[in-house]
Scaffold this motif. Structure first.
Motif, short mmCIF file in Angstrom:
data_model
loop_
_atom_site.label_atom_id
_atom_site.label_comp_id
_atom_site.label_asym_id
_atom_site.label_seq_id
_atom_site.Cartn_x
_atom_site.Cartn_y
_atom_site.Cartn_z
N THR A 1 -14.54 -15.60 1.66
CA THR A 1 -13.18 -15.08 1.48
C THR A 1 -12.15 -16.07 1.99
OG1 THR A 1 -14.00 -12.82 1.76
CG2 THR A 1 -11.63 -13.17 1.98
N THR A 2 -11.12 -16.33 1.18
CA THR A 2 -10.01 -17.18 1.59
C THR A 2 -8.70 -16.48 1.24
OG1 THR A 2 -9.87 -18.33 -0.54
CG2 THR A 2 -11.36 -19.26 1.12
N LEU A 3 -7.61 -16.88 1.88
CA LEU A 3 -6.29 -16.29 1.59
C LEU A 3 -5.89 -16.59 0.15
CD1 LEU A 3 -3.77 -14.82 2.52
CD2 LEU A 3 -2.88 -17.01 3.37
N ALA A 4 -6.16 -17.82 -0.30
CA ALA A 4 -5.82 -18.17 -1.68
C ALA A 4 -6.60 -17.32 -2.68
CB ALA A 4 -6.10 -19.65 -1.92
N GLY A 5 -7.88 -17.09 -2.37
CA GLY A 5 -8.70 -16.27 -3.26
C GLY A 5 -8.24 -14.83 -3.30
N ILE A 6 -7.89 -14.26 -2.15
CA ILE A 6 -7.39 -12.89 -2.10
C ILE A 6 -6.08 -12.78 -2.86
CG2 ILE A 6 -6.45 -11.09 -0.59
CD1 ILE A 6 -9.44 -11.23 -0.48
N SER A 7 -5.20 -13.78 -2.70
CA SER A 7 -3.91 -13.76 -3.41
C SER A 7 -4.12 -13.81 -4.93
CB SER A 7 -3.05 -14.94 -2.96
OG SER A 7 -2.77 -14.86 -1.57
N ALA A 8 -5.04 -14.68 -5.37
CA ALA A 8 -5.34 -14.77 -6.80
C ALA A 8 -5.92 -13.45 -7.32
CB ALA A 8 -6.30 -15.91 -7.06
N GLY A 9 -6.80 -12.85 -6.53
CA GLY A 9 -7.37 -11.56 -6.92
C GLY A 9 -6.32 -10.47 -6.96
N ALA A 10 -5.38 -10.49 -6.02
CA ALA A 10 -4.32 -9.48 -5.99
C ALA A 10 -3.42 -9.61 -7.21
CB ALA A 10 -3.50 -9.62 -4.72
N ALA A 11 -3.18 -10.86 -7.66
CA ALA A 11 -2.36 -11.06 -8.86
C ALA A 11 -3.03 -10.41 -10.08
CB ALA A 11 -2.14 -12.54 -9.10
N ILE A 12 -4.35 -10.51 -10.16
CA ILE A 12 -5.07 -9.86 -11.26
C ILE A 12 -5.05 -8.35 -11.06
CG2 ILE A 12 -7.30 -9.63 -12.42
CD1 ILE A 12 -7.92 -12.49 -11.44
N ALA A 13 -5.31 -7.91 -9.82
CA ALA A 13 -5.37 -6.47 -9.53
C ALA A 13 -4.03 -5.79 -9.76
CB ALA A 13 -5.81 -6.26 -8.08
N ALA A 14 -2.92 -6.53 -9.59
CA ALA A 14 -1.60 -5.93 -9.77
C ALA A 14 -1.40 -5.42 -11.19
CB ALA A 14 -0.52 -6.96 -9.43
N TYR A 15 -2.07 -6.04 -12.16
CA TYR A 15 -1.94 -5.59 -13.54
C TYR A 15 -2.49 -4.17 -13.72
CZ TYR A 15 -1.45 -10.66 -14.17
OH TYR A 15 -1.05 -11.98 -14.06
N SER A 16 -3.44 -3.77 -12.87
CA SER A 16 -4.01 -2.43 -12.96
C SER A 16 -2.98 -1.36 -12.62
CB SER A 16 -5.21 -2.30 -12.01
OG SER A 16 -6.21 -3.24 -12.32
N PHE A 17 -1.90 -1.73 -11.94
CA PHE A 17 -0.90 -0.76 -11.51
C PHE A 17 0.17 -0.53 -12.56
CE2 PHE A 17 -2.89 -1.97 -7.59
CZ PHE A 17 -2.80 -0.86 -6.76
N LEU A 18 0.15 -1.29 -13.64
CA LEU A 18 1.15 -1.08 -14.68
C LEU A 18 0.99 0.34 -15.22
CD1 LEU A 18 0.92 -4.45 -16.65
CD2 LEU A 18 2.31 -3.88 -14.66
N GLY A 19 2.00 1.16 -15.09
CA GLY A 19 1.92 2.55 -15.54
C GLY A 19 2.71 3.48 -14.65
N PHE A 20 2.80 3.16 -13.33
CA PHE A 20 3.61 4.03 -12.47
C PHE A 20 5.06 4.01 -12.92
CE2 PHE A 20 4.11 -0.06 -10.30
CZ PHE A 20 5.48 -0.07 -10.03
N ASP A 21 5.48 2.89 -13.52
CA ASP A 21 6.86 2.77 -13.99
C ASP A 21 7.07 3.47 -15.32
OD1 ASP A 21 5.07 0.70 -14.99
OD2 ASP A 21 6.81 -0.10 -16.05
N ALA A 22 6.01 3.55 -16.14
CA ALA A 22 6.16 4.05 -17.51
C ALA A 22 6.55 5.52 -17.56
CB ALA A 22 4.86 3.84 -18.27
N VAL A 23 6.21 6.30 -16.54
CA VAL A 23 6.53 7.72 -16.57
C VAL A 23 8.03 7.97 -16.52
CG1 VAL A 23 4.34 8.45 -15.59
CG2 VAL A 23 6.25 7.97 -14.06
#
Length: 454
Positions: free
Chosen positions: A193-215
């Motif tokens: 685990t590295t900070l850069a790796g977690i940040s890159a993973g979070a950028a991908i994971a953030a796409y999963s949250f698209l939808g809270f705004d759509a309501v």
């Protein structure tokens, strides 16, 4: 006799209904669809990436809640920005958001069709895509209540599959490693685990949250929207994020590390490992149901955004600003969204997905800025709104969203900028070279268009 109220959207959605729609749009099972990719990026620390993404998205969810309470009408980011910042900027944000909203249903139907074709290779892909489009369009045209009831059933099955997946993952770990493994920190951090790796993973994971705004596009169909919408937006982000973290934790326990033969379909292999062929079939059914539920919510949201822009006459009102006299839904917009979805027959998943994220993060950034602009206007009027919720939190949210936007792949940025350039040209024609503001709904029109109907 005034029949104007019959032209408005029907207020029928409660807090629970809005939350279910938002969760269906987010598609909780998407965490399993992207698990392998995120695991490779983080070195096997997927739940940590989702925790970071949840923290980041809560700042933007807070801003959406504040703007939904201040402007309880359809239109989402388009409406908030045009009213808080400038009508021309609001139009361009709405235009950029159309990229997200128009292409997301297409991607959803394309993914669902791909899952089914993998299971039934003898059936052409176009049959599944057309089937998805026809069914979701029919449900959405019939009305928000019909779509809501369908979503409730589909979400219940999706949650059931997720629950079984978590239970089987934990059983697999207990049998293989013992109870002590459940309390370990390995799923959250390990030697790779590295900070850069977690940040890159979070950028991908953030796409999963698209939808809270759509309501927020369903505001005019929500009971007591000034109170319901802010609560629903934050609840969707929290519940969705909680599900993502829990599923990622259990799955990471069942498959430690971030190495897979096929990272794009890693969850299928894990499902077969923990539950055999029977559960892998159930898992496939859950993924297809998840895509169908998400398609209903995405198509409904897209049609409401088009309705708001058509009603304001920034898009042709006769086409986009019409409500079906019987079903009281923007039926033509729903049909148009379904027709656009047919483009999926000619596109692959990578190309169509690249359109989505540009519009989403442009909208997120400007909604945060709209909260700050509202704060400055309130200060000039002699009022003193809270600095933390009106400046600091949205500033953090905007910074995170800009970072996510600039970290998109080059294809997404190029396609997004081309789409934005087309919008600027259209806006120049609409406003006579930017000399006049785009058309805007008057208070009287808005008041009559929004009857309180339960």
């Amino acid at each position: 006799m005034d029949n104007t109220p019959a032209q408005g959207l029907n207020r029928a959605l409660t807090l629970r209904s809005v939350v279910v729609f938002g969760l269906a749009y987010m598609t909780p099972m998407i965490v399993l669809g992207t698990f392998g990719v995120v695991a490779e990026s983080t070195g096997g620390a997927v739940p940590t990436a989702y925790l970071l993404a949840l923290l980041a998205m809560l700042f933007t969810a807070h801003s959406y809640g504040k703007m939904a309470a201040a402007h309880p009408v359809a239109g989402s980011a388009y409406t908030y920005v045009r009213r808080a910042i400038d009508s021309r900027v609001g139009f361009l944000v709405g235009w950029a958001t159309l990229l997200d909203y128009f292409f997301l249903p297409m991607v959803i139907w394309l993914i669902g069709g791909a899952y089914l074709q993998a299971q039934f290779p003898g059936v052409p892909l176009w049959v599944w895509i057309v089937g998805f489009i026809v069914l979701t369009t029919a449900l959405n045209v019939r009305g928000i209540r019909t779509a809501q009831r369908a979503n409730d059933l589909l979400m219940a099955f999706q949650v059931l599959v997720i629950g079984i997946f978590i239970a089987l993952s934990l059983r697999h770990v207990l049998v293989a490693e013992g109870v002590g493994t459940l309390a370990g920190s390995a799923p959250f951090a390990n030697d790779a685990t590295t900070l850069a790796g977690i940040s890159a993973g979070a950028a991908i994971a953030a796409y999963s949250f698209l939808g809270f705004d759509a309501v927020t596009t369903l505001t005019e169909e929500t009971i007591d929207p000034k109170r319901t919408m802010p609560r629903a937006i934050v609840l969707i982000a929290l519940i969705g994020g909680g599900i993502f973290v829990a599923v990622a934790w259990a799955t990471q326990l069942a498959h430690p590390g971030g190495t897979f033969d096929e990272p794009d379909s890693a969850a299928f292999g894990i499902a077969r490992t923990i539950g055999g062929d029977l559960f892998s079939s159930v898992f496939l059914a859950g993924l297809v149901v998840a895509q169908f539920a998400s398609g209903i919510a995405a198509q409904a949201s897209t049609s409401r955004l088009l309705y708001a822009m058509g009603r304001d006459a920034v898009l042709p009102r006769r086409l986009f600003g019409r409500i079906h006299p019987r079903y009281r839904t923007p039926a033509l917009n729903i049909l148009l969204t379904g027709a656009v979805g047919l483009i999926a027959l000619r596109l692959n998943l990578t190309t169509s997905t690249s359109f989505i994220n540009f519009g989403a993060f442009v909208a997120f950034t400007f909604v945060n800025l709209a909260v700050i602009a509202t704060y400055l206007r309130e200060r000039r009027a002699g009022r003193r709104p809270g600095l933390l919720g009106s400046v600091i939190a949205p500033a953090i949210g905007a910074t995170i969203d800009i970072w996510l936007l600039t970290n998109l792949d080059s294809k997404a940025l190029v396609l997004g900028l081309v789409w934005l350039a087309v919008g600027i040209c259209y806006l120049a024609c609409l406003t006579r070279g930017f000399r006049t503001p785009p058309p805007e709904l008057t208070f009287e029109e808005e008041h009559h268009a929004l009857p309180e109907r339960v």
